[in-house]
Design an enzyme around this catalytic site. Sequence first.
Site, PDB file in Angstrom:
ATOM      1  N   HIS A  14       0.923  -1.585   0.716  1.00  0.00           N
ATOM      2  CA  HIS A  14       0.234  -0.143   0.300  1.00  0.00           C
ATOM      3  C   HIS A  14       0.757   0.891   0.193  1.00  0.00           C
ATOM      4  O   HIS A  14       1.309   1.488   0.883  1.00  0.00           O
ATOM      5  CB  HIS A  14      -0.778  -0.017   1.052  1.00  0.00           C
ATOM      6  CG  HIS A  14      -2.024   1.415   1.124  1.00  0.00           C
ATOM      7  ND1 HIS A  14      -3.145   0.873   1.782  1.00  0.00           N
ATOM      8  CD2 HIS A  14      -1.425   2.504   0.712  1.00  0.00           C
ATOM      9  CE1 HIS A  14      -4.006   2.285   1.581  1.00  0.00           C
ATOM     10  NE2 HIS A  14      -2.830   3.109   1.247  1.00  0.00           N
ATOM     11  N   HIS A  16       1.447   5.278  -1.751  1.00  0.00           N
ATOM     12  CA  HIS A  16       1.035   6.414  -2.563  1.00  0.00           C
ATOM     13  C   HIS A  16       2.556   6.909  -3.642  1.00  0.00           C
ATOM     14  O   HIS A  16       2.912   7.157  -2.448  1.00  0.00           O
ATOM     15  CB  HIS A  16       0.433   7.606  -1.735  1.00  0.00           C
ATOM     16  CG  HIS A  16      -0.951   7.146  -0.599  1.00  0.00           C
ATOM     17  ND1 HIS A  16      -1.943   7.335  -1.800  1.00  0.00           N
ATOM     18  CD2 HIS A  16      -1.083   6.611   0.648  1.00  0.00           C
ATOM     19  CE1 HIS A  16      -2.827   6.980  -0.793  1.00  0.00           C
ATOM     20  NE2 HIS A  16      -2.194   6.647   0.512  1.00  0.00           N
ATOM     21  N   LYS A 100     -10.031   0.061  -5.500  1.00  0.00           N
ATOM     22  CA  LYS A 100      -9.893   0.561  -3.518  1.00  0.00           C
ATOM     23  C   LYS A 100     -10.978   1.224  -3.257  1.00  0.00           C
ATOM     24  O   LYS A 100     -11.341   1.643  -4.175  1.00  0.00           O
ATOM     25  CB  LYS A 100      -8.522   1.477  -4.031  1.00  0.00           C
ATOM     26  CG  LYS A 100      -8.351   2.389  -3.123  1.00  0.00           C
ATOM     27  CD  LYS A 100      -7.856   1.443  -0.916  1.00  0.00           C
ATOM     28  CE  LYS A 100      -7.501   1.930  -0.301  1.00  0.00           C
ATOM     29  NZ  LYS A 100      -6.836   3.369   0.479  1.00  0.00           N
ATOM     30  N   HIS A 137     -10.193   1.716   2.267  1.00  0.00           N
ATOM     31  CA  HIS A 137     -10.421   2.394   3.562  1.00  0.00           C
ATOM     32  C   HIS A 137     -11.181   2.072   4.315  1.00  0.00           C
ATOM     33  O   HIS A 137     -12.783   2.770   4.217  1.00  0.00           O
ATOM     34  CB  HIS A 137     -10.520   3.877   2.695  1.00  0.00           C
ATOM     35  CG  HIS A 137      -9.810   4.706   3.590  1.00  0.00           C
ATOM     36  ND1 HIS A 137      -8.524   5.416   3.942  1.00  0.00           N
ATOM     37  CD2 HIS A 137     -10.246   5.159   4.670  1.00  0.00           C
ATOM     38  CE1 HIS A 137      -8.382   6.041   4.787  1.00  0.00           C
ATOM     39  NE2 HIS A 137      -9.504   6.250   5.628  1.00  0.00           N
ATOM     40  N   HIS A 175      -4.278   0.055   6.099  1.00  0.00           N
ATOM     41  CA  HIS A 175      -4.018  -0.052   7.667  1.00  0.00           C
ATOM     42  C   HIS A 175      -4.604   0.222   8.526  1.00  0.00           C
ATOM     43  O   HIS A 175      -5.312   1.642   8.881  1.00  0.00           O
ATOM     44  CB  HIS A 175      -3.248   2.015   7.124  1.00  0.00           C
ATOM     45  CG  HIS A 175      -3.916   2.442   6.158  1.00  0.00           C
ATOM     46  ND1 HIS A 175      -5.950   1.960   5.998  1.00  0.00           N
ATOM     47  CD2 HIS A 175      -4.667   3.864   4.461  1.00  0.00           C
ATOM     48  CE1 HIS A 175      -6.432   3.212   5.112  1.00  0.00           C
ATOM     49  NE2 HIS A 175      -5.369   3.785   4.786  1.00  0.00           N
ATOM     50  N   ASP A 248       1.563   2.997   3.023  1.00  0.00           N
ATOM     51  CA  ASP A 248       0.640   3.955   3.387  1.00  0.00           C
ATOM     52  C   ASP A 248       1.756   5.406   2.860  1.00  0.00           C
ATOM     53  O   ASP A 248       1.108   6.043   4.159  1.00  0.00           O
ATOM     54  CB  ASP A 248       0.135   4.145   4.528  1.00  0.00           C
ATOM     55  CG  ASP A 248      -1.563   4.939   4.092  1.00  0.00           C
ATOM     56  OD1 ASP A 248      -1.975   5.241   3.033  1.00  0.00           O
ATOM     57  OD2 ASP A 248      -2.080   5.214   4.583  1.00  0.00           O
TER      58      ASP A 248
HETATM   59  C1  NCD Z   1      -3.724   9.449   2.455  1.00  0.00           C
HETATM   60  C2  NCD Z   1      -3.242  10.486   1.466  1.00  0.00           C
HETATM   61  O1  NCD Z   1      -2.952  11.290   1.445  1.00  0.00           O
HETATM   62  O2  NCD Z   1      -2.885  10.054   0.002  1.00  0.00           O
HETATM   63  N1  NCD Z   1      -3.380  10.094   3.522  1.00  0.00           N
HETATM   64  C3  NCD Z   1      -3.194   9.353   4.881  1.00  0.00           C
HETATM   65  O3  NCD Z   1      -3.284   9.858   5.715  1.00  0.00           O
HETATM   66  N2  NCD Z   1      -2.807   7.624   4.525  1.00  0.00           N
HETATM   67  C4  NCD Z   1      -4.692   8.742   1.385  1.00  0.00           C
HETATM   68  C5  NCD Z   1      -4.965   7.668   2.553  1.00  0.00           C
HETATM   69  O4  NCD Z   1      -4.459   6.146   2.639  1.00  0.00           O
HETATM   70  O5  NCD Z   1      -5.758   7.292   3.221  1.00  0.00           O
HETATM   71 ZN    ZN Z   2      -3.318   5.331   1.881  1.00  0.00          ZN
END
Ligand code: NCD
Ligand code: ZN
Length: 341
Positions: A14, A16, A100, A137, A175, A248
């Site tokens: 996971h 970003h 997702k 989520h 998460h 995450d």
């Molecule tokens: C994530 C993001 O910034 O894209 N932020 C976070 O706090 N984890 C989005 C997510 O996974 O909830």
């Molecule tokens: Zn995330």
Amino acid sequence: MTDRLTIRRPDDLHVHLRDGAMLAAVTPYTARIFGRAVVMPNLSPPVTSVDAATAYRARIMAALPAGSDFTPLMTCYLTDDADRHEIVRGHAEGVFTACKLYPAGATTNSAHGVTDLRNVRGVLEAMQRAGMPLLVHGEVTDPAVDIFDREAVFIERVLQPLLRDFPALRVVMEHITTAEAAAFVEAGGDRLAATITPQHLHLSRNALFEGGLRPHAYCLPVLKRERHRLAVRRAATGGCARFFLGTDSAPHEVRAKESGCGCAGVFNAPYAIESYAAVFDEEDALGRLEAFASENGARWYGLPLNEGSVTLARGGELVPERVGDVVPFHAGERLGWRLEA
Ligand code: NCD
Ligand code: ZN
């Protein structure tokens, strides 16, 4: 006492990676250590089609340093009008690893998310038939529910009915942050798994207010009480094969974090494996790090285990205050472990 630890090359289930300049800045940190990563689709606009995911995957590959051996596993962002044919085709063609589910309004770039699961029943049925995982989520967005309770309430109101209505749908609760989630996933069958971040293993919600407001510890789901942190630690280090590494890592520029309305997200990619190693060491469970980081996720997703290995050594580096325009997790701290070249 173990001073060096060699484990199979890990995966991040996971992450970003963002887009544009941020993608170029952060992707090398993930690709340096992880063989594969499940890449979140919450771009603006979100990744909802096979073409968009294919193009995004190409941009990720273009951002890799020469000689990298890294495979991004793409995901499809579910919206109320998601097209099940498109999704199943993307899965069959090897483009989409999973879908997702962002409840609309739950987190960063979730405005296009699903407002009511009834709107995506056909998609979920098709995914169930295709054996395509749903990544959730797990927070309700009902403003009447206290933010610290949103994960536990999600399990009752959304996840339990979902698992009942789709008895073969494979689901990852992303998460996880609570004792309730850890217990629920552990008691679930083979088709239910969870990712765990380093920040939820290291920090309780006290970290958000330590001597003042700490925007760089703010992520979603928000940090919880100490008893939840301890339960999540037990889940990660306890040996159940349905808990696995998902950082995450969610970079936001400093000015977006240090703001009157700061973004949620912790950028942990640069020292992720060192951060997890510190936790497993503290829990006297270093022998279980490899399963958590390099085996459980791959097996759950039906992927071959990575070739190659990484070696960690005791005695960490000082984590810098900035990595580009982003403040990394553990900034200014010295971690107990470092990655050997
Ligand atoms: C994530 C993001 O910034 O894209 N932020 C976070 O706090 N984890 C989005 C997510 O996974 O909830
Ligand atoms: Zn995330």
